[in-house]
Design an enzyme around this catalytic site. Structure first.
Site, PDB file in Angstrom:
ATOM      1  N   CYS A   7       0.848  -1.201   0.000  1.00 59.80           N
ATOM      2  CA  CYS A   7       0.000   0.000   0.000  1.00 59.80           C
ATOM      3  C   CYS A   7       0.881   1.247   0.000  1.00 59.80           C
ATOM      4  CB  CYS A   7      -0.953  -0.004   1.190  1.00 59.80           C
ATOM      5  SG  CYS A   7      -2.390  -1.082   0.951  1.00 59.80           S
ATOM      6  N   HIS A  46      -6.426  -2.834  -0.984  1.00 60.52           N
ATOM      7  CA  HIS A  46      -5.737  -3.726  -0.051  1.00 60.52           C
ATOM      8  C   HIS A  46      -6.586  -4.965   0.232  1.00 60.52           C
ATOM      9  CE1 HIS A  46      -3.091  -5.132   3.123  1.00 60.52           C
ATOM     10  NE2 HIS A  46      -4.220  -5.533   3.697  1.00 60.52           N
ATOM     11  N   HIS A 100      -0.725 -10.555  -4.172  1.00 55.25           N
ATOM     12  CA  HIS A 100       0.148 -10.200  -5.289  1.00 55.25           C
ATOM     13  C   HIS A 100       0.473 -11.415  -6.130  1.00 55.25           C
ATOM     14  CE1 HIS A 100       2.660 -11.108  -1.777  1.00 55.25           C
ATOM     15  NE2 HIS A 100       3.555 -11.600  -2.615  1.00 55.25           N
TER      16      HIS A 100
HETATM   17  P1  5GP Z   1       5.965 -13.011  -1.250  1.00 54.59           P
HETATM   18  O1  5GP Z   1       7.156 -13.644  -0.591  1.00 54.59           O
HETATM   19  O2  5GP Z   1       5.068 -12.323  -0.241  1.00 54.59           O
HETATM   20  O3  5GP Z   1       5.210 -13.912  -2.164  1.00 54.59           O
HETATM   21  O4  5GP Z   1       6.561 -11.890  -2.208  1.00 54.59           O
HETATM   22  C1  5GP Z   1       6.922 -10.619  -1.773  1.00 54.59           C
HETATM   23  C2  5GP Z   1       7.893 -10.076  -2.791  1.00 54.59           C
HETATM   24  O5  5GP Z   1       8.007  -8.684  -2.582  1.00 54.59           O
HETATM   25  C3  5GP Z   1       9.309 -10.662  -2.666  1.00 54.59           C
HETATM   26  O6  5GP Z   1       9.665 -11.296  -3.895  1.00 54.59           O
HETATM   27  C4  5GP Z   1      10.190  -9.465  -2.351  1.00 54.59           C
HETATM   28  O7  5GP Z   1      11.435  -9.504  -3.010  1.00 54.59           O
HETATM   29  C5  5GP Z   1       9.330  -8.300  -2.833  1.00 54.59           C
HETATM   30  N1  5GP Z   1       9.557  -7.078  -2.090  1.00 54.59           N
HETATM   31  C6  5GP Z   1       9.651  -6.955  -0.733  1.00 54.59           C
HETATM   32  N2  5GP Z   1       9.846  -5.674  -0.391  1.00 54.59           N
HETATM   33  C7  5GP Z   1       9.887  -4.966  -1.554  1.00 54.59           C
HETATM   34  C8  5GP Z   1      10.070  -3.569  -1.853  1.00 54.59           C
HETATM   35  O8  5GP Z   1      10.236  -2.712  -0.972  1.00 54.59           O
HETATM   36  N3  5GP Z   1      10.065  -3.224  -3.165  1.00 54.59           N
HETATM   37  C9  5GP Z   1       9.889  -4.130  -4.158  1.00 54.59           C
HETATM   38  N4  5GP Z   1       9.918  -3.673  -5.415  1.00 54.59           N
HETATM   39  N5  5GP Z   1       9.701  -5.440  -3.919  1.00 54.59           N
HETATM   40  C10 5GP Z   1       9.704  -5.859  -2.630  1.00 54.59           C
HETATM   41 ZN    ZN Z   2      -1.819  -3.291   1.283  1.00 52.12          ZN
END
Ligand code: 5GP
Ligand code: ZN
Length: 114
Positions: A7, A46, A100
């Site tokens: 968000c 969200h 996501h």
């Molecule tokens: P999840 O592990 O929740 O499926 O994926 C979260 C993703 O968000 C991860 O691949 C991580 O690298 C990415 N991510 C986490 N923090 C940030 C950020 O501040 N900026 C960007 N661009 N990606 C992020």
């Molecule tokens: Zn959110």
């Protein structure tokens, strides 16, 4: 309540490299890419996890796949192929509590569940 990381990215409070944006969806490059192309696609609304989707979210989730077809063409990975991944909760490996979709491509991805 503290706003979630994605968000804050939507609001521009945390910078990101945007790939596509419209009124409902934002796409930006993953900060820690696991493939030559690694884009995160999120609804601007969200929603904490896949478990929290309702019938009212069917339109935005369908729209996300329309956006994925558009960006994969623009990023040049539509024909070579790509993977869409969405992790749910702890065992699924979800670390950011905002629904996501990871779009991964640009190399031959191994079959993996981890
Ligand atoms: P999840 O592990 O929740 O499926 O994926 C979260 C993703 O968000 C991860 O691949 C991580 O690298 C990415 N991510 C986490 N923090 C940030 C950020 O501040 N900026 C960007 N661009 N990606 C992020
Ligand atoms: Zn959110």
């Amino acid at each position: 309540m503290e706003e979630c990381l994605f968000c804050k990215i939507i609001k521009g409070e945390i910078p990101s490299t945007k790939v596509y944006e419209d009124d409902k969806v934002l796409c930006f490059k993953d900060i820690n890419p696991e493939a030559p192309v690694h884009v995160i696609v999120i609804p601007k609304k969200h929603i904490s996890s896949l478990n929290d989707l309702t019938v009212n979210d069917e339109e935005v989730i369908g729209h996300i796949y329309t956006v994925i077809r558009k960006i994969t063409k623009e990023l040049g990975i539509a024909d070579s192929g790509y993977r869409v991944v969405s992790n749910c909760n702890e065992d699924g490996g979800q670390t950011v509590p905002h629904v996501h979709f990871h779009v991964l491509g640009g190399k031959k991805l191994r079959i993996s569940v981890v």
